[in-house]
Structures are given as C-alpha cells and as structure tokens.
Design a protein around this motif. Structure first.
Motif, mmCIF file in Angstrom:
data_model
loop_
_atom_site.group_PDB
_atom_site.id
_atom_site.type_symbol
_atom_site.label_atom_id
_atom_site.label_comp_id
_atom_site.label_asym_id
_atom_site.label_seq_id
_atom_site.Cartn_x
_atom_site.Cartn_y
_atom_site.Cartn_z
ATOM 1 N N UNK A 21 0.840 -1.205 0.000
ATOM 2 C CA UNK A 21 0.000 0.000 0.000
ATOM 3 C C UNK A 21 0.871 1.249 0.000
ATOM 4 N N UNK A 22 1.912 1.256 0.808
ATOM 5 C CA UNK A 22 2.825 2.399 0.865
ATOM 6 C C UNK A 22 3.500 2.593 -0.487
ATOM 7 N N UNK A 23 3.915 1.497 -1.114
ATOM 8 C CA UNK A 23 4.568 1.583 -2.424
ATOM 9 C C UNK A 23 3.612 2.157 -3.471
ATOM 10 N N UNK A 24 2.369 1.754 -3.430
ATOM 11 C CA UNK A 24 1.371 2.286 -4.366
ATOM 12 C C UNK A 24 1.208 3.793 -4.144
ATOM 13 N N UNK A 25 1.109 4.209 -2.901
ATOM 14 C CA UNK A 25 0.986 5.634 -2.576
ATOM 15 C C UNK A 25 2.207 6.415 -3.079
ATOM 16 N N UNK A 26 3.397 5.915 -2.801
ATOM 17 C CA UNK A 26 4.628 6.589 -3.222
ATOM 18 C C UNK A 26 4.671 6.713 -4.737
ATOM 19 N N UNK A 27 4.344 5.640 -5.429
ATOM 20 C CA UNK A 27 4.378 5.676 -6.887
ATOM 21 C C UNK A 27 3.341 6.651 -7.449
ATOM 22 N N UNK A 28 2.170 6.701 -6.837
ATOM 23 C CA UNK A 28 1.153 7.658 -7.280
ATOM 24 C C UNK A 28 1.681 9.079 -7.121
ATOM 25 N N UNK A 29 2.263 9.360 -5.951
ATOM 26 C CA UNK A 29 2.778 10.707 -5.680
ATOM 27 C C UNK A 29 3.884 11.076 -6.672
ATOM 28 N N UNK A 30 4.832 10.189 -6.861
ATOM 29 C CA UNK A 30 5.944 10.450 -7.776
ATOM 30 C C UNK A 30 5.422 10.653 -9.193
ATOM 31 N N UNK A 31 4.502 9.812 -9.615
ATOM 32 C CA UNK A 31 3.930 9.915 -10.964
ATOM 33 C C UNK A 31 3.233 11.262 -11.171
ATOM 34 N N UNK A 32 2.696 11.814 -10.090
ATOM 35 C CA UNK A 32 2.002 13.100 -10.168
ATOM 36 C C UNK A 32 2.888 14.267 -9.725
ATOM 37 N N UNK A 33 4.194 14.012 -9.666
ATOM 38 C CA UNK A 33 5.190 15.022 -9.317
ATOM 39 C C UNK A 33 4.914 15.665 -7.962
ATOM 40 N N UNK A 34 4.544 14.833 -6.997
ATOM 41 C CA UNK A 34 4.298 15.263 -5.627
ATOM 42 C C UNK A 34 5.292 14.572 -4.704
ATOM 43 N N UNK A 35 5.573 15.177 -3.584
ATOM 44 C CA UNK A 35 6.490 14.620 -2.595
ATOM 45 C C UNK A 35 5.687 13.754 -1.616
ATOM 46 N N UNK A 36 5.869 12.430 -1.656
ATOM 47 C CA UNK A 36 5.078 11.566 -0.771
ATOM 48 C C UNK A 36 5.343 11.818 0.708
ATOM 49 N N UNK A 37 6.564 12.176 1.059
ATOM 50 C CA UNK A 37 6.885 12.444 2.463
ATOM 51 C C UNK A 37 6.161 13.701 2.929
ATOM 52 N N UNK A 38 6.146 14.730 2.099
ATOM 53 C CA UNK A 38 5.461 15.981 2.449
ATOM 54 C C UNK A 38 3.962 15.737 2.598
ATOM 55 N N UNK A 39 3.369 14.956 1.701
ATOM 56 C CA UNK A 39 1.942 14.640 1.803
ATOM 57 C C UNK A 39 1.655 13.890 3.099
ATOM 58 N N UNK A 40 2.491 12.917 3.407
ATOM 59 C CA UNK A 40 2.305 12.126 4.627
ATOM 60 C C UNK A 40 2.416 13.017 5.864
ATOM 61 N N UNK A 41 3.388 13.939 5.854
ATOM 62 C CA UNK A 41 3.560 14.825 7.002
ATOM 63 C C UNK A 41 2.388 15.790 7.152
ATOM 64 N N UNK A 42 1.782 16.187 6.047
ATOM 65 C CA UNK A 42 0.568 17.020 6.129
ATOM 66 C C UNK A 42 -0.561 16.251 6.790
ATOM 67 N N UNK A 43 -0.668 14.970 6.458
ATOM 68 C CA UNK A 43 -1.741 14.146 7.013
ATOM 69 C C UNK A 43 -1.492 13.807 8.479
#
Length: 98
Positions: A21-43
């Motif tokens: 699940x984490x890998x899917x989230x990371x890949x989605x974020x990267x594919x959309x040019x978003x920082x997965x760590x920053x998104x996670x920290x916002x949440x």
C-alpha cells in the motif's frame, strides 16, 4: 505452536500488504510530481519519521505502477489512513484543475 505460526503468518501478511500500500501511494505521488513524504507529514504532522515510507521512497521506481485515483483512496482507507486519503484527495482535486 500451530496457533502461534498462524498468528505470525497473519501479522507478516498484513505487514507485506501494508508495504505494498505504501509503495502504491509513493508511486502515485511520484507519478504526479508530488512529494510523498510531504503529503504524509501534512496528514500526520505529529507522527515521527515513518521508516516504511522512507524505505519505499528510496526504492521507488518512477512510473513503474499505474493506479487510478479511486483505487488509491480505497486502499488508503482500507488500511485506516483516512487522514492521508483526505490529503491525497485534495491533491487530486488540484491536479484535476490544471
């Protein structure tokens, strides 16, 4: 003994599924040019460093996995990551407006 083995199997399977699940989230974020760590920290602003997330980011191969937005949201919610699903849905809305 058999009961312990079954419990260990269930725990290990959940951990593997959570890592996927984490890998899917990371890949989605990267594919959309978003920082997965920053998104996670916002949440989860009060949560200490998530080792599994950082490992997934380090191992991420951009664009190696396609997942549609609804499936990602369902997957995050299935693992109880409702706050992250909310942040991701906000980003999905922003992406849709571009």
């Amino acid at each position: 003994m058999e009961f312990e083995n079954r419990d260990e199997f269930i725990i290990k399977k959940y951990q593997q599924d959570e890592a996927a699940m984490i890998q899917v989230f990371v890949n989605w974020a990267v594919r959309n040019q978003l920082d997965p760590v920053q998104l996670y920290q916002r949440a989860y602003p009060s949560q200490i460093k998530n080792e599994a997330l950082f490992l997934a980011v380090e191992e991420a191969e951009p664009f190696d996995m396609e997942v549609d937005d609804e499936s990602l949201l369902e997957l995050l919610q299935m693992f109880g990551n409702d706050d992250l699903a909310f942040v991701v849905s906000e980003e999905m809305e922003k992406i849709g407006r571009k």
